[in-house]
Design an enzyme around this catalytic site. Structure first.
Site, mmCIF file in Angstrom:
data_model
loop_
_atom_site.group_PDB
_atom_site.id
_atom_site.type_symbol
_atom_site.label_atom_id
_atom_site.label_comp_id
_atom_site.label_asym_id
_atom_site.label_seq_id
_atom_site.Cartn_x
_atom_site.Cartn_y
_atom_site.Cartn_z
ATOM 1 N N LYS A 1 -6.105 -10.253 54.905
ATOM 2 C CA LYS A 1 -6.867 -11.486 55.159
ATOM 3 C C LYS A 1 -7.152 -12.119 53.799
ATOM 4 C CE LYS A 1 -11.697 -12.605 56.321
ATOM 5 N NZ LYS A 1 -11.647 -13.439 57.521
ATOM 6 N N LYS B 1 -1.261 -17.365 65.106
ATOM 7 C CA LYS B 1 -2.252 -16.544 65.817
ATOM 8 C C LYS B 1 -3.128 -17.512 66.572
ATOM 9 C CE LYS B 1 -5.770 -12.955 65.230
ATOM 10 N NZ LYS B 1 -5.991 -11.638 64.613
ATOM 11 N N LYS C 1 -3.263 -13.439 56.523
ATOM 12 C CA LYS C 1 -3.934 -14.174 57.594
ATOM 13 C C LYS C 1 -4.976 -15.119 57.017
ATOM 14 C CE LYS C 1 -7.720 -13.166 60.234
ATOM 15 N NZ LYS C 1 -8.593 -12.375 61.129
ATOM 16 N N GLU D 1 -4.024 -19.032 61.778
ATOM 17 C CA GLU D 1 -4.927 -18.779 62.914
ATOM 18 C C GLU D 1 -5.977 -19.878 63.062
ATOM 19 O OE1 GLU D 1 -7.394 -15.261 62.587
ATOM 20 O OE2 GLU D 1 -8.064 -15.432 64.665
ATOM 21 N N THR E 1 -19.121 -8.879 58.941
ATOM 22 C CA THR E 1 -18.701 -8.613 60.325
ATOM 23 C C THR E 1 -18.615 -7.116 60.596
ATOM 24 O OG1 THR E 1 -17.469 -10.681 60.308
ATOM 25 C CG2 THR E 1 -16.938 -9.142 62.062
ATOM 26 N N SER F 1 -2.659 -9.781 68.494
ATOM 27 C CA SER F 1 -3.204 -9.432 67.180
ATOM 28 C C SER F 1 -4.703 -9.265 67.392
ATOM 29 C CB SER F 1 -2.911 -10.533 66.155
ATOM 30 O OG SER F 1 -3.578 -10.256 64.938
#
Ligand code: 13P
Length: 341
Positions: free
Chosen positions: A99, A221, A138, A179, A31, A291
């Site tokens: 993460k 999230k 996360k 999330e 990403t 966030s």
């Protein structure tokens, strides 16, 4: 409450302290390359360090940003003078997060749907991240809206994995951010987004309950209830705010420490306006904050990329402005006038 549980509650509350939200800079290798490609910067380890350390060292950022979510590479990085990025964050009053999922992979047997992997060995990885200074983590699940999807199987598999991850985090003294992102991609309307988000959140909180996850030490999230990005007649800010708050009230227990939103492809100011409209609706059972990844970084990244050395301070200034605007939105005190200042 044991010390560990008390500490979880304290961290969770700090993450959603009034007027503060989270900076998501946890892009995976693929990403961040995509983001760097878009501004013609090569994705090398040195460039990633330069860009991310520039953001984290922004003077005053900690007034609006409670924590930042890092990627595995970033939590281990040091600047030329030996200072680690975690130390830079501690100096700036920003909590380090990490993460820990290993990405959304094709869900076998269900075309076009994904399940997030990363549970194997997670207990050991969390112990190491705690040593490195991580206070929260996360895990992102992806729910896609399309013809006859999402399937129940996809929602349940992802909710189960999120709850297993959250329980492991709390065991390690790390606050889990759960999330379940309902993607904006597609031409679906607001009602479809509402129904899918509601079903996903209900499945998630049922699993969190089954797995003994303490909600007072958990942050949700969420994606906003919003028209698909290709929908013809897209709902406006008031409608998005009302539908999102209705949906959360239906599905998110009041004990949850806080709700922060991802931006998911919304424009910078659009994401701010949506959050502000929700907080202007009045008191909620939980703090509603942000966030954001792209909606905090987009302009900062473009500015830095056009001259990484010369534009460093300008890029920091732009990031600080967006953080301040979103901090105001988290209080329901944002306005177009503030935006222009
Ligand atoms: P965006 O705000 O760019 O959607 O990113 C937030 C995030 O962390 C997604 O997992």
């Amino acid at each position: 409450m044991t010390d560990r549980l008390e500490q979880l509650v304290e961290i969770a509350q700090a993450l959603v302290a009034p007027g503060k939200g989270i900076l998501a800079i946890d892009e995976s290798g693929g990403t961040i390359k995509k983001r760097f490609d878009s501004v013609k910067i090569e994705s090398t380890e040195a460039n990633r360090l330069d860009y991310r350390s520039m953001m984290l060292a922004t003077p005053g950022l900690g007034e609006h940003i409670s924590g930042a979510i890092l990627f595995d590479e970033t939590i281990r990085q040091k600047m030329a003078d030996g200072t680690s990025l975690v130390q830079v964050m501690e100096q700036g009053g920003i909590l380090p997060g990490i993460k820990v999922d290993r990405g959304a992979k094709a869900l076998a047997g269900f075309d076009g749907e994904k399940v997030t992997e990363g549970l194997d060995g997670l207990r050991e990885r969390l112990a190491e991240y705690a040593e490195l200074g991580a206070k929260f983590a996360k895990w992102r699940a992806v729910i896609t809206i399309g013809d006859d999807i999402p399937s129940r199987a996809c929602i349940d598999a992802n909710a189960h994995a999120l709850a297993r991850y959250a329980a492991l985090c709390q065991e390690a003294g790390i606050v889990p951010i759960v999330e379940p992102e309902v993607l904006m991609d597609g031409d679906h309307d607001l009602d479809t987004s509402f129904d899918v988000t509601e079903a996903t959140l209900k499945a998630l909180f049922s699993q969190l309950y089954e797995q003994n996850v303490m909600l007072e030490g958990t942050i949700l999230k969420a994606s906003m209830v919003i028209s698909g990005s290709d929908a013809g007649d897209r709902a406006g800010a008031e409608e998005v705010a009302e539908a999102t708050v209705d949906c959360l009230l239906n599905a998110v227990p009041a004990a949850t420490a806080g709700v922060v939103f991802l931006s998911g492809g919304q424009e910078d100011v659009e994401a701010t306006a949506h959050l502000d409209a929700m907080n202007k609706m009045g008191d909620m059972p939980w703090p509603l904050s942000f966030s954001y990844g792209r909606a905090l970084q987009a302009e900062c990244l473009a500015t830095w990329a056009s001259d990484p050395k010369g534009n460093r301070e300008k890029a920091q200034h732009i990031l600080l402005h967006r953080a301040r605007m979103n901090g105001l939105a988290a209080l329901g005190e944002w306005s177009e006038e503030e935006e222009k200042e």
